[in-house]
Write a protein that holds these residues in place. Structure first.
Motif, mmCIF file in Angstrom:
data_model
loop_
_atom_site.group_PDB
_atom_site.id
_atom_site.type_symbol
_atom_site.label_atom_id
_atom_site.label_comp_id
_atom_site.label_asym_id
_atom_site.label_seq_id
_atom_site.Cartn_x
_atom_site.Cartn_y
_atom_site.Cartn_z
ATOM 1 N N PHE A 64 0.875 -1.166 0.000
ATOM 2 C CA PHE A 64 0.000 0.000 0.000
ATOM 3 C C PHE A 64 0.911 1.215 0.000
ATOM 4 C CE2 PHE A 64 -2.562 -3.375 1.836
ATOM 5 C CZ PHE A 64 -3.721 -3.251 1.078
ATOM 6 N N ILE A 97 -7.223 2.416 -4.196
ATOM 7 C CA ILE A 97 -7.846 1.927 -2.969
ATOM 8 C C ILE A 97 -8.899 2.936 -2.557
ATOM 9 C CG2 ILE A 97 -7.465 1.315 -0.557
ATOM 10 C CD1 ILE A 97 -6.136 -0.581 -2.585
ATOM 11 N N SER A 100 -9.664 2.002 3.229
ATOM 12 C CA SER A 100 -8.750 1.138 3.964
ATOM 13 C C SER A 100 -8.835 1.509 5.433
ATOM 14 C CB SER A 100 -7.326 1.261 3.444
ATOM 15 O OG SER A 100 -6.826 2.545 3.677
#
Length: 101
Positions: A64, A97, A100
């Motif tokens: 990430f 993303i 998260s």
């Protein structure tokens, strides 16, 4: 935040780790995997491996990453791939993303 996915032959493992460090990617996950390529439709004389099925010791990374670090990593990998004298390259994919925790 982006999800960075990297695949390559095992021989490029140390190079990838150096590039991740230069791109300020400090946390990532990696796993040894078996890469596979079906060469059955390729002419035998142009098939360097001389068989229809090819498996390679490979590595898979994912991390990430902050958006601003992704472009630098792509630049480092593109430079690396241009210098390669082998048929193999480092491959990268980036996914957005949405959430998260």
């Amino acid at each position: 935040m982006k999800l960075l996915i990297i695949t390559a032959i095992m021989a490029f493992d140390k190079d990838i780790k150096k590039m991740l460090k230069k791109a300020d990617v400090k946390t990532y996950t990696y796993k040894e995997v078996t890469g596979f390529k079906d060469l059955s439709e390729e002419a035998i004389e142009s098939n360097w491996f001389g068989s229809e099925m090819n498996e390679n010791e490979s590595i898979l990374y994912y991390a990430f990453v902050k958006k601003e670090n992704v472009d630098l990593f792509f630049e480092l990998v593109n430079e690396f791939n241009l210098e390669q004298k082998t048929l193999s390259n480092i491959h990268i994919a980036v996914l957005n993303i949405e959430k998260s925790n």
